[in-house]
Design a protein around this motif. Structure first.
Motif, PDB file in Angstrom:
ATOM      1  N   THR A 261       3.976  16.257   2.644  1.00 47.38           N
ATOM      2  CA  THR A 261       2.777  15.679   2.039  1.00 47.38           C
ATOM      3  C   THR A 261       2.267  16.683   1.010  1.00 47.38           C
ATOM      4  O   THR A 261       2.044  17.842   1.356  1.00 47.38           O
ATOM      5  CB  THR A 261       1.676  15.486   3.111  1.00 47.38           C
ATOM      6  OG1 THR A 261       2.281  14.987   4.299  1.00 47.38           O
ATOM      7  CG2 THR A 261       0.593  14.551   2.632  1.00 47.38           C
TER       8      THR A 261
ATOM      9  N   ASP B 223       5.121  12.689  -0.159  1.00 47.57           N
ATOM     10  CA  ASP B 223       3.921  11.850  -0.126  1.00 47.57           C
ATOM     11  C   ASP B 223       2.913  12.491  -1.071  1.00 47.57           C
ATOM     12  O   ASP B 223       2.300  13.510  -0.744  1.00 47.57           O
ATOM     13  CB  ASP B 223       3.371  11.777   1.306  1.00 47.57           C
ATOM     14  CG  ASP B 223       2.033  11.029   1.376  1.00 47.57           C
ATOM     15  OD1 ASP B 223       1.419  10.789   0.330  1.00 47.57           O
ATOM     16  OD2 ASP B 223       1.605  10.700   2.506  1.00 47.57           O
TER      17      ASP B 223
ATOM     18  N   SER C 207       0.852  -1.196   0.000  1.00 48.29           N
ATOM     19  CA  SER C 207       0.000   0.000   0.000  1.00 48.29           C
ATOM     20  C   SER C 207       0.886   1.244   0.000  1.00 48.29           C
ATOM     21  O   SER C 207       2.119   1.159   0.029  1.00 48.29           O
ATOM     22  CB  SER C 207      -0.954  -0.021   1.198  1.00 48.29           C
ATOM     23  OG  SER C 207      -0.312   0.482   2.342  1.00 48.29           O
ATOM     24  N   GLY C 208       0.249   2.398  -0.030  1.00 46.84           N
ATOM     25  CA  GLY C 208       0.989   3.658  -0.080  1.00 46.84           C
ATOM     26  C   GLY C 208       1.999   3.813   1.045  1.00 46.84           C
ATOM     27  O   GLY C 208       3.106   4.312   0.836  1.00 46.84           O
ATOM     28  N   THR C 209       1.626   3.362   2.229  1.00 44.54           N
ATOM     29  CA  THR C 209       2.527   3.487   3.382  1.00 44.54           C
ATOM     30  C   THR C 209       3.837   2.740   3.127  1.00 44.54           C
ATOM     31  O   THR C 209       4.912   3.187   3.539  1.00 44.54           O
ATOM     32  CB  THR C 209       1.828   2.959   4.660  1.00 44.54           C
ATOM     33  OG1 THR C 209       0.585   3.650   4.796  1.00 44.54           O
ATOM     34  CG2 THR C 209       2.666   3.172   5.904  1.00 44.54           C
TER      35      THR C 209
ATOM     36  N   LEU D 283       5.981   4.996   1.270  1.00 45.11           N
ATOM     37  CA  LEU D 283       6.599   6.020   2.136  1.00 45.11           C
ATOM     38  C   LEU D 283       7.800   5.430   2.862  1.00 45.11           C
ATOM     39  O   LEU D 283       8.862   6.061   2.972  1.00 45.11           O
ATOM     40  CB  LEU D 283       5.581   6.558   3.151  1.00 45.11           C
ATOM     41  CG  LEU D 283       4.343   7.268   2.590  1.00 45.11           C
ATOM     42  CD1 LEU D 283       3.444   7.749   3.726  1.00 45.11           C
ATOM     43  CD2 LEU D 283       4.733   8.442   1.692  1.00 45.11           C
TER      44      LEU D 283
ATOM     45  N   ASN E 141      -0.688  16.402  -0.821  1.00 46.89           N
ATOM     46  CA  ASN E 141      -2.124  16.580  -0.558  1.00 46.89           C
ATOM     47  C   ASN E 141      -2.470  15.838   0.734  1.00 46.89           C
ATOM     48  O   ASN E 141      -2.370  14.606   0.775  1.00 46.89           O
ATOM     49  CB  ASN E 141      -2.919  16.016  -1.734  1.00 46.89           C
ATOM     50  CG  ASN E 141      -4.401  16.297  -1.606  1.00 46.89           C
ATOM     51  OD1 ASN E 141      -4.854  17.414  -1.815  1.00 46.89           O
ATOM     52  ND2 ASN E 141      -5.177  15.292  -1.239  1.00 46.89           N
TER      53      ASN E 141
ATOM     54  N   PHE F  72      -1.334  12.261   7.799  1.00 43.85           N
ATOM     55  CA  PHE F  72      -0.357  11.576   6.947  1.00 43.85           C
ATOM     56  C   PHE F  72       1.024  12.217   7.013  1.00 43.85           C
ATOM     57  O   PHE F  72       2.035  11.531   6.850  1.00 43.85           O
ATOM     58  CB  PHE F  72      -0.892  11.426   5.518  1.00 43.85           C
ATOM     59  CG  PHE F  72      -2.102  10.532   5.494  1.00 43.85           C
ATOM     60  CD1 PHE F  72      -1.966   9.178   5.757  1.00 43.85           C
ATOM     61  CD2 PHE F  72      -3.378  11.041   5.308  1.00 43.85           C
ATOM     62  CE1 PHE F  72      -3.074   8.338   5.798  1.00 43.85           C
ATOM     63  CE2 PHE F  72      -4.499  10.215   5.344  1.00 43.85           C
ATOM     64  CZ  PHE F  72      -4.345   8.858   5.595  1.00 43.85           C
TER      65      PHE F  72
ATOM     66  N   THR G 177      -4.754  14.218   2.900  1.00 43.23           N
ATOM     67  CA  THR G 177      -6.088  13.629   2.757  1.00 43.23           C
ATOM     68  C   THR G 177      -6.923  13.767   4.026  1.00 43.23           C
ATOM     69  O   THR G 177      -8.146  13.776   3.967  1.00 43.23           O
ATOM     70  CB  THR G 177      -5.925  12.129   2.407  1.00 43.23           C
ATOM     71  OG1 THR G 177      -4.830  11.995   1.494  1.00 43.23           O
ATOM     72  CG2 THR G 177      -7.162  11.568   1.763  1.00 43.23           C
TER      73      THR G 177
ATOM     74  N   ARG H 267       2.460  10.614   9.942  1.00 42.06           N
ATOM     75  CA  ARG H 267       2.877   9.224   9.667  1.00 42.06           C
ATOM     76  C   ARG H 267       4.238   9.182   8.981  1.00 42.06           C
ATOM     77  O   ARG H 267       5.082   8.351   9.316  1.00 42.06           O
ATOM     78  CB  ARG H 267       1.835   8.526   8.782  1.00 42.06           C
ATOM     79  CG  ARG H 267       2.173   7.049   8.579  1.00 42.06           C
ATOM     80  CD  ARG H 267       1.176   6.326   7.697  1.00 42.06           C
ATOM     81  NE  ARG H 267      -0.160   6.313   8.274  1.00 42.06           N
ATOM     82  CZ  ARG H 267      -1.224   5.741   7.684  1.00 42.06           C
ATOM     83  NH1 ARG H 267      -1.081   5.138   6.510  1.00 42.06           N
ATOM     84  NH2 ARG H 267      -2.408   5.762   8.253  1.00 42.06           N
TER      85      ARG H 267
ATOM     86  N   GLN I 229      -4.923   2.877  -5.236  1.00 44.86           N
ATOM     87  CA  GLN I 229      -6.356   2.984  -4.906  1.00 44.86           C
ATOM     88  C   GLN I 229      -6.865   4.419  -4.882  1.00 44.86           C
ATOM     89  O   GLN I 229      -8.011   4.661  -4.524  1.00 44.86           O
ATOM     90  CB  GLN I 229      -6.619   2.332  -3.542  1.00 44.86           C
ATOM     91  CG  GLN I 229      -6.258   3.167  -2.317  1.00 44.86           C
ATOM     92  CD  GLN I 229      -4.797   3.096  -1.908  1.00 44.86           C
ATOM     93  OE1 GLN I 229      -3.932   2.780  -2.717  1.00 44.86           O
ATOM     94  NE2 GLN I 229      -4.499   3.418  -0.664  1.00 44.86           N
ATOM     95  N   LYS I 230      -6.020   5.375  -5.255  1.00 45.92           N
ATOM     96  CA  LYS I 230      -6.411   6.791  -5.159  1.00 45.92           C
ATOM     97  C   LYS I 230      -6.918   7.276  -6.521  1.00 45.92           C
ATOM     98  O   LYS I 230      -7.935   6.816  -6.988  1.00 45.92           O
ATOM     99  CB  LYS I 230      -5.236   7.608  -4.643  1.00 45.92           C
ATOM    100  CG  LYS I 230      -4.750   7.159  -3.270  1.00 45.92           C
ATOM    101  CD  LYS I 230      -5.759   7.459  -2.197  1.00 45.92           C
ATOM    102  CE  LYS I 230      -5.226   7.110  -0.809  1.00 45.92           C
ATOM    103  NZ  LYS I 230      -6.188   7.365   0.244  1.00 45.92           N
TER     104      LYS I 230
ATOM    105  N   ILE J  62       0.472  10.609  -2.415  1.00 46.39           N
ATOM    106  CA  ILE J  62      -0.413   9.449  -2.543  1.00 46.39           C
ATOM    107  C   ILE J  62      -1.792   9.847  -3.068  1.00 46.39           C
ATOM    108  O   ILE J  62      -2.340   9.189  -3.943  1.00 46.39           O
ATOM    109  CB  ILE J  62      -0.461   8.677  -1.196  1.00 46.39           C
ATOM    110  CG1 ILE J  62       0.887   7.945  -1.009  1.00 46.39           C
ATOM    111  CG2 ILE J  62      -1.639   7.689  -1.154  1.00 46.39           C
ATOM    112  CD1 ILE J  62       1.067   7.221   0.303  1.00 46.39           C
ATOM    113  N   SER J  63      -2.338  10.946  -2.557  1.00 45.35           N
ATOM    114  CA  SER J  63      -3.687  11.328  -3.006  1.00 45.35           C
ATOM    115  C   SER J  63      -3.677  12.524  -3.956  1.00 45.35           C
ATOM    116  O   SER J  63      -4.693  13.190  -4.121  1.00 45.35           O
ATOM    117  CB  SER J  63      -4.577  11.606  -1.795  1.00 45.35           C
ATOM    118  OG  SER J  63      -4.059  12.679  -1.029  1.00 45.35           O
TER     119      SER J  63
HETATM  120  C1  LIG Z   1      -1.726  11.387   1.821  1.00 44.14           C
HETATM  121  C2  LIG Z   1      -1.741   9.944   2.188  1.00 44.14           C
HETATM  122  N1  LIG Z   1      -0.610   9.382   2.658  1.00 44.14           N
HETATM  123  C3  LIG Z   1      -0.562   8.086   3.008  1.00 44.14           C
HETATM  124  C4  LIG Z   1      -1.665   7.276   2.904  1.00 44.14           C
HETATM  125  C5  LIG Z   1      -1.564   5.857   3.301  1.00 44.14           C
HETATM  126  O1  LIG Z   1      -1.743   5.033   2.205  1.00 44.14           O
HETATM  127  P1  LIG Z   1      -2.122   3.486   2.380  1.00 44.14           P
HETATM  128  O2  LIG Z   1      -3.396   3.454   3.169  1.00 44.14           O
HETATM  129  O3  LIG Z   1      -2.304   3.056   0.939  1.00 44.14           O
HETATM  130  O4  LIG Z   1      -1.006   2.814   3.055  1.00 44.14           O
HETATM  131  C6  LIG Z   1      -2.865   7.810   2.444  1.00 44.14           C
HETATM  132  C7  LIG Z   1      -4.082   6.973   2.368  1.00 44.14           C
HETATM  133  O5  LIG Z   1      -5.177   7.433   2.616  1.00 44.14           O
HETATM  134  C8  LIG Z   1      -2.905   9.169   2.069  1.00 44.14           C
HETATM  135  O6  LIG Z   1      -4.026   9.716   1.616  1.00 44.14           O
END
Ligand SMILES: Cc1ncc(COP(=O)(O)O)c(C=O)c1O
Length: 365
Positions: free
Chosen positions: A133, A162, A59-61, A64, A135, A86, A137, A89, A187-188, A164-165
């Motif tokens: 980051t 990041d 996944s996105g994490t 990262l 965007n 995020f 989320t 995170r 998945q975004k 991701i979104s």
């Molecule tokens: C900006 C951002 N970073 C990190 C993540 C984490 O991604 P994942 O849930 O795919 O690990 C998300 C997921 O919502 C996100 O929107």
């Protein structure tokens, strides 16, 4: 039909769903190699980069974590620019792997101030990398990455993003904005299921990789590059093959629409979401000058019980929205509008909201 309007996973077009029912193929064979090569080339267009792009199953994490462990060593100082869940995170991952994290936090709902980034870099000359980051989320805020990037590069630091979104939905020219590692998740905005992190890696990031001592195995960019360059092209570990099938179709759809048109559609849809909620007397949580075109966060004010709202929307109108995360739990709700989405989808959400708001305690002032 259910309206899935959370900020990921997002709905998939029928063409994408259909191709995922294909039989499995050998992930070390020529057919998969051709798909991987094709997807990688198309992703480079959408990332607006000539650098390496890798598809990591996870996944996105995971992406990262890959950005951190491939470029840093324990004890390295990093500036963690955070405007929400995020951002926190990203900094937490760096800390877990032994980086010395210098936090630079901004109030949730606001964007990062580029001048504050400059001051922080001036105050801490030993900083090696800046985590940011694009965007956020969790709050519905898009940072001014172009301005932040030009300051980070003035100080000649690594920029780990990041995205991701945002990537594929909001303009992010990875090369022009000197992102050393940019991370997104399937998945975004990509209109495919979860399962892939996609990352770009600049020349500077490769130089950092040579010195980086953080432990890494699964996420090692050098292994990803080595296997991508084999004939046929491969990934080091067994990939999420069905999502590769899906992504090939989705990328063709995005390129057919045209990158500028994809961004313009997200801008229109984002505006429709913001105007729509405001027309109902609701307030945006994010400062409007930096409000995101992929997710709208709405403040639960004037008696609104946001959890009740989300529940009634789901149970009685088949409209699926998100609540707030962590300290924003019960304080906001969020509408996701990224990927396969048009203004008419937003109209459905706004008209359902109009019906449900009074049931959830909202008193329009
Ligand atoms: C900006 C951002 N970073 C990190 C993540 C984490 O991604 P994942 O849930 O795919 O690990 C998300 C997921 O919502 C996100 O929107």
């Amino acid at each position: 039909m259910e309206q899935l309007r959370i900020p990921g996973p997002t709905p998939c077009p029928n063409e994408v769903l259909q191709v995922m029912s294909r039989q499995m193929i050998n992930h070390r064979g020529p057919q998969f190699g051709q798909i991987l090569t094709d997807i990688t080339a198309k992703l480079k267009q959408l990332f607006q980069t000539k650098s390496d792009v890798f598809l990591l199953t996870g996944s996105g994490t995971g992406g990262l974590e890959a950005a951190i462990v491939n470029t840093l060593s324990p004890g390295d100082k990093v500036l963690s620019v955070s405007i929400g869940v995020f951002g926190e995170r990203f900094g937490a991952i760096a800390e877990k792997f032994g980086a010395e994290v210098v936090p630079l936090r901004f109030e949730w709902g606001t964007a990062a101030d580029a001048d504050a980034v400059r001051r922080a870099l001036k105050a801490e000359p030993k900083i090696k990398a800046v985590l940011v980051t694009h965007n956020e989320t969790s709050t519905g805020v898009t940072n001014d990455l172009a301005s932040i990037s030009s300051i980070v590069k003035e100080f000649d630091k690594l920029l780990l993003v990041d995205a991701i979104s945002s990537l594929g939905s909001i303009n992010l020219p990875v090369d022009d904005w000197h992102c050393d590692v940019a991370v997104t998740g399937s998945q975004k905005g990509w209109m495919v299921p979860p399962g892939l992190a996609m990352v770009s890696v600049s020349q500077e990031a490769w130089q950092a990789h040579q010195r980086a001592k953080m432990p890494r195995f699964y996420w090692d960019f050098a292994k990803a590059k080595d296997y991508l360059e084999k004939t046929p092209a491969q990934t080091p570990w067994t990939p999420v093959i069905s999502v590769f099938f899906a992504l090939q179709v989705a990328l063709d759809m995005m390129l057919k629409e045209g990158l500028a048109n994809v961004f313009a559609r997200h801008a229109r849809v984002g505006k429709a979401a913001r105007e729509g909620v405001k027309s109902l007397g609701l307030s945006l949580f994010a400062e409007e000058s930096h409000a995101s075109n992929t997710v709208t966060a709405v403040a639960a004010t004037d008696g609104l019980d946001s959890k009740k709202l989300v529940k009634i929307l789901r149970e009685e109108h088949q409209v699926i929205l998100s609540g707030g995360q962590q300290k924003l739990d019960g304080k906001i709700f969020r509408i996701g509008h990224l990927g396969w989405v048009t203004e008419s989808d937003i109209k459905v959400v706004i008209s359902a909201l109009k019906k449900v708001l009074p049931q959830a305690g909202f008193r329009s002032s």
